[in-house]
Design a protein around this motif. Structure first.
Motif, PDB file in Angstrom:
ATOM      1  N   PHE A   4      50.934  80.198  54.633  1.00  0.00           N
ATOM      2  CA  PHE A   4      51.570  79.674  55.847  1.00  0.00           C
ATOM      3  C   PHE A   4      52.059  78.240  55.635  1.00  0.00           C
ATOM      4  N   ALA A   5      51.196  77.409  55.036  1.00  0.00           N
ATOM      5  CA  ALA A   5      51.582  76.019  54.792  1.00  0.00           C
ATOM      6  C   ALA A   5      52.771  75.936  53.839  1.00  0.00           C
ATOM      7  N   GLN A   6      52.793  76.806  52.821  1.00  0.00           N
ATOM      8  CA  GLN A   6      53.927  76.820  51.893  1.00  0.00           C
ATOM      9  C   GLN A   6      55.216  77.179  52.625  1.00  0.00           C
ATOM     10  N   GLY A   7      55.102  78.118  53.565  1.00  0.00           N
ATOM     11  CA  GLY A   7      56.265  78.488  54.370  1.00  0.00           C
ATOM     12  C   GLY A   7      56.767  77.338  55.218  1.00  0.00           C
ATOM     13  N   LEU A   8      55.825  76.543  55.756  1.00  0.00           N
ATOM     14  CA  LEU A   8      56.216  75.375  56.552  1.00  0.00           C
ATOM     15  C   LEU A   8      56.900  74.316  55.697  1.00  0.00           C
ATOM     16  N   VAL A   9      56.397  74.110  54.483  1.00  0.00           N
ATOM     17  CA  VAL A   9      57.025  73.143  53.565  1.00  0.00           C
ATOM     18  C   VAL A   9      58.458  73.564  53.274  1.00  0.00           C
ATOM     19  N   GLU A  10      58.649  74.867  53.050  1.00  0.00           N
ATOM     20  CA  GLU A  10      59.998  75.377  52.776  1.00  0.00           C
ATOM     21  C   GLU A  10      60.912  75.201  53.982  1.00  0.00           C
ATOM     22  N   LEU A  11      60.324  75.117  55.163  1.00  0.00           N
ATOM     23  CA  LEU A  11      61.099  74.881  56.389  1.00  0.00           C
ATOM     24  C   LEU A  11      61.252  73.388  56.678  1.00  0.00           C
ATOM     25  N   ASP A  12      60.854  72.573  55.695  1.00  0.00           N
ATOM     26  CA  ASP A  12      61.004  71.113  55.764  1.00  0.00           C
ATOM     27  C   ASP A  12      60.049  70.454  56.737  1.00  0.00           C
ATOM     28  N   PHE A  13      58.845  71.045  56.895  1.00  0.00           N
ATOM     29  CA  PHE A  13      57.795  70.393  57.671  1.00  0.00           C
ATOM     30  C   PHE A  13      57.011  69.440  56.773  1.00  0.00           C
ATOM     31  N   GLU A  14      56.599  68.330  57.344  1.00  0.00           N
ATOM     32  CA  GLU A  14      55.639  67.443  56.709  1.00  0.00           C
ATOM     33  C   GLU A  14      54.262  67.823  57.253  1.00  0.00           C
ATOM     34  N   ILE A  15      53.277  67.956  56.378  1.00  0.00           N
ATOM     35  CA  ILE A  15      51.972  68.465  56.794  1.00  0.00           C
ATOM     36  C   ILE A  15      50.945  67.342  56.823  1.00  0.00           C
ATOM     37  N   ILE A  16      50.200  67.290  57.911  1.00  0.00           N
ATOM     38  CA  ILE A  16      49.045  66.408  58.071  1.00  0.00           C
ATOM     39  C   ILE A  16      47.816  67.312  58.064  1.00  0.00           C
ATOM     40  N   SER A  17      46.739  66.893  57.425  1.00  0.00           N
ATOM     41  CA  SER A  17      45.568  67.763  57.386  1.00  0.00           C
ATOM     42  C   SER A  17      44.275  66.960  57.346  1.00  0.00           C
ATOM     43  N   THR A  18      43.155  67.683  57.476  1.00  0.00           N
ATOM     44  CA  THR A  18      41.837  67.047  57.559  1.00  0.00           C
ATOM     45  C   THR A  18      40.849  67.709  56.613  1.00  0.00           C
ATOM     46  N   GLY A  19      39.868  66.959  56.168  1.00  0.00           N
ATOM     47  CA  GLY A  19      38.691  67.443  55.467  1.00  0.00           C
ATOM     48  C   GLY A  19      38.899  68.577  54.489  1.00  0.00           C
ATOM     49  N   GLY A  20      38.191  69.687  54.753  1.00  0.00           N
ATOM     50  CA  GLY A  20      38.224  70.840  53.865  1.00  0.00           C
ATOM     51  C   GLY A  20      39.586  71.485  53.781  1.00  0.00           C
ATOM     52  N   THR A  21      40.312  71.489  54.875  1.00  0.00           N
ATOM     53  CA  THR A  21      41.655  72.075  54.862  1.00  0.00           C
ATOM     54  C   THR A  21      42.579  71.277  53.953  1.00  0.00           C
ATOM     55  N   LEU A  22      42.482  69.965  54.027  1.00  0.00           N
ATOM     56  CA  LEU A  22      43.297  69.101  53.170  1.00  0.00           C
ATOM     57  C   LEU A  22      43.039  69.415  51.696  1.00  0.00           C
ATOM     58  N   LYS A  23      41.772  69.572  51.327  1.00  0.00           N
ATOM     59  CA  LYS A  23      41.428  69.859  49.931  1.00  0.00           C
ATOM     60  C   LYS A  23      42.012  71.202  49.483  1.00  0.00           C
ATOM     61  N   VAL A  24      41.906  72.223  50.349  1.00  0.00           N
ATOM     62  CA  VAL A  24      42.449  73.541  50.022  1.00  0.00           C
ATOM     63  C   VAL A  24      43.956  73.446  49.763  1.00  0.00           C
ATOM     64  N   LEU A  25      44.671  72.715  50.618  1.00  0.00           N
ATOM     65  CA  LEU A  25      46.119  72.585  50.460  1.00  0.00           C
ATOM     66  C   LEU A  25      46.468  71.796  49.197  1.00  0.00           C
ATOM     67  N   GLN A  26      45.765  70.700  48.966  1.00  0.00           N
ATOM     68  CA  GLN A  26      46.042  69.895  47.779  1.00  0.00           C
ATOM     69  C   GLN A  26      45.721  70.662  46.494  1.00  0.00           C
ATOM     70  N   ASP A  27      44.643  71.446  46.506  1.00  0.00           N
ATOM     71  CA  ASP A  27      44.298  72.259  45.337  1.00  0.00           C
ATOM     72  C   ASP A  27      45.366  73.299  45.047  1.00  0.00           C
ATOM     73  N   ALA A  28      46.101  73.699  46.094  1.00  0.00           N
ATOM     74  CA  ALA A  28      47.192  74.662  45.923  1.00  0.00           C
ATOM     75  C   ALA A  28      48.529  73.965  45.694  1.00  0.00           C
ATOM     76  N   SER A  29      48.468  72.652  45.434  1.00  0.00           N
ATOM     77  CA  SER A  29      49.669  71.846  45.160  1.00  0.00           C
ATOM     78  C   SER A  29      50.645  71.818  46.332  1.00  0.00           C
ATOM     79  N   ILE A  30      50.109  71.897  47.537  1.00  0.00           N
ATOM     80  CA  ILE A  30      50.934  71.777  48.741  1.00  0.00           C
ATOM     81  C   ILE A  30      50.821  70.340  49.241  1.00  0.00           C
ATOM     82  N   PRO A  31      51.938  69.615  49.341  1.00  0.00           N
ATOM     83  CA  PRO A  31      51.868  68.215  49.766  1.00  0.00           C
ATOM     84  C   PRO A  31      51.346  68.087  51.190  1.00  0.00           C
ATOM     85  N   ALA A  32      50.342  67.219  51.364  1.00  0.00           N
ATOM     86  CA  ALA A  32      49.755  67.029  52.691  1.00  0.00           C
ATOM     87  C   ALA A  32      49.250  65.608  52.826  1.00  0.00           C
ATOM     88  N   ILE A  33      49.369  65.067  54.028  1.00  0.00           N
ATOM     89  CA  ILE A  33      48.934  63.705  54.327  1.00  0.00           C
ATOM     90  C   ILE A  33      47.547  63.781  54.978  1.00  0.00           C
TER      91      ILE A  33
END
Length: 510
Positions: free
Chosen positions: A18-47
């Protein structure tokens, strides 16, 4: 300016896609704690959220999103120039999407041996607050609480179909979700403080399935369950075979299970239209079903049977000889399953019968309101009974009296049950007067009435029911007692050598 999505999820199912789909739609992602780590581990840019708030997560994560930079970005009305100016003056950027699901309070509460501290820590604060802020501002924000909506949201943005109506539906789902969550927490605390009837009582149920129709074909219906369920319950049962249960099937099956829960020895209960039509107890489950069937071989046709032991091949052979809607049991042997699934329309359901369902309250709806009461879990033992007559019941009569008393509790009032040798011999249900119920039970029993005992769910206001019992050959009676005219019934019993005992407890069932 890029759109911004804040993602903070406990259930991380499909969140990477889902997050990858949002990135492709030109969304900037903000995230927290464990979710942030999951996204970063998947190489999805997140603040990280603290880059937005300018404040670190504190108190072991209890405070991380409760900040004006978050809620200002969620609650600002995009159509209000003053709101937009306030955002600019305070250096707050708008947030266009919130993707949140909450700490697993329900799952934590259901865990065996869970500590109170763990339960409390799984009460989410920041998550519901963000969801409610975003849902309130659905005119401008897409709020996502259900992973099942991820695909439709990505497709909607790609095709520009995320309109006001769509966002409003998502917001409505959020408020249902947070209400459900808060109700579970409220009821948890209700059990902790043991307050019986609070000033407000909030209930929540989760949908199990839509039903083909309700009590009648012109009525619509659905089946919902208590989200924190335990013990014997259809809501947690597993259907192994057959078409979906109908509204009436579920009602009847529930009546069968509630009746069965009264008995610990091998027992079979047959039910028709929410009344037991035959109950049998035996040395084996096959024996118990044979006895239940013999109790009323006519009414059982097209009925529901519940058994409290595994169905073996011997029992299955008997069950297969008649038309039954549903068979409920803890399990079915492989051979029994083969025998029964050869029947075209039968449904087979398994259920954990190791402990009764622990219901806090029983709810009954009335127009404009609801009635709330404790479950009728009153139990009578032989030592609790008061012998009202000169003759004392024999040991065998006493066993049958207690057997019949358990049965009559689950028969619609006015209710009369005849029983003998751990078998119901006649059942009279739902009559406007007690003697009418007795006549039905006696007529159904026929010759089996002779030597049976009688149970009545409420007292005898006059001796006519006792007189009918005596004429039919009943030898002992169990009833609550408490009528102003009790002595008249006692006198009739004494004249004919009949034993009668009082329970001091009635079992009205409306």
């Amino acid at each position: 300016m890029k759109k911004r999505a804040l993602i903070s999820v406990s259930d991380k199912k499909h969140i990477i896609e889902f997050a990858q789909g949002l990135v492709e739609l030109d969304f900037e992602i903000i995230s927290t704690g464990g979710t942030l780590k999951v996204l970063q581990d998947a190489s999805i840019p997140a603040i990280a959220i603290d880059q937005v708030t300018g404040f670190p997560e504190i108190l072991d994560g209890r405070v991380k999103t409760l900040h004006p930079n978050v809620h200002g970005g969620l609650l600002a009305k995009r159509s209000d120039p003053d709101h937009l100016m306030q955002l600019e003056d305070n250096h707050i950027e708008p947030i266009d999407m919130v993707v949140v699901n909450l700490y697993p309070f329900k799952q934590t509460l259901a865990r065996e041996g869970v500590l109170k501290e763990e339960i409390i820590e799984n009460i989410d604060i920041g998550g519901p607050t963000m969801l409610r802020s975003a849902a309130k501002n659905y005119a401008d924000i897409t709020v996502v609480v259900d992973p099942n909506d991820y695909d439709s949201i990505i497709k909607g943005f790609k095709t520009e179909r995320i309109d006001l109506e769509f966002r409003q539906k998502l917001a409505a789902k959020v408020f249902r979700h947070t209400a459900n969550y808060d109700a579970m927490i409220a009821n948890y605390f209700l059990t902790q403080i043991e307050e019986k009837f609070p000033e407000t009582y909030t209930v929540t149920y989760e949908k199990v399935q839509s039903l083909r129709y309700g009590e009648n074909p012109h009525q619509e219906a659905a089946f919902y369950k208590n989200p924190i369920q335990n013990g014997m319950s259809l809501a947690t049962a597993e259907q192994l075979h057959g078409k979906e249960l109908s509204y009436n099937n579920i009602q009847d099956a529930n009546a069968a299970v509630e009746t069965l829960a009264e008995y610990s020895e091998p027992t079979a209960v047959a039910v028709k239209h929410m009344n037991p039509c035959g109950i049998g107890m035996g040395e084996s489950i096959a024996d118990a079903f044979r006895i239940a069937l013999d109790a009323d071989p006519v009414s059982i046709f097209g009925g529901i049977v519940a058994l409290n032991r595994e169905v073996d091949s011997s029992t299955a052979e008997q069950l297969s000889e008649i038309f039954l809607e549903i068979v409920i049991a803890p399990s079915f042997s492989k051979k029994a399953f083969e025998i029964l699934t050869s029947k075209k329309n039968i449904r087979l359901v398994t259920m954990d019968m190791s402990r009764p369902h622990e219901a806090l309250y029983k709810l009954t709806t009335v127009d404009g309101g609801v009635l709330l009461q404790n479950k009728d879990d009153g139990v009578i033992e032989g030592s609790n009974l008061e012998v009202a007559t000169e003759r004392v019941p024999t040991d065998e009569e006493m066993k049958d009296l207690l057997f019949a008393w358990k049965a009559v509790k689950h028969v619609k009032s006015n209710a009369i049950v005849l029983a003998k040798n751990k078998q119901t011999t006649g059942i009279g249900a739902g009559q406007m007067n007690r003697v009418g119920a007795a006549k039905i039970a006696i007529e159904q029993a026929g010759k089996k009435a002779f030597g049976s005992v009688m149970a009545s769910d409420a007292f005898f206001p006059m001796p006519d029911t006792v007189e009918e019992a005596i004429k039919s050959g009943v030898t002992a009676i169990i009833q609550p007692g408490g009528s102003k005219r009790d002595q008249e019934s006692i006198d009739v019993c004494n004249q004919h050598g009949i034993a009668m005992v009082y329970t001091g407890m009635r079992h009205f069932k409306h």
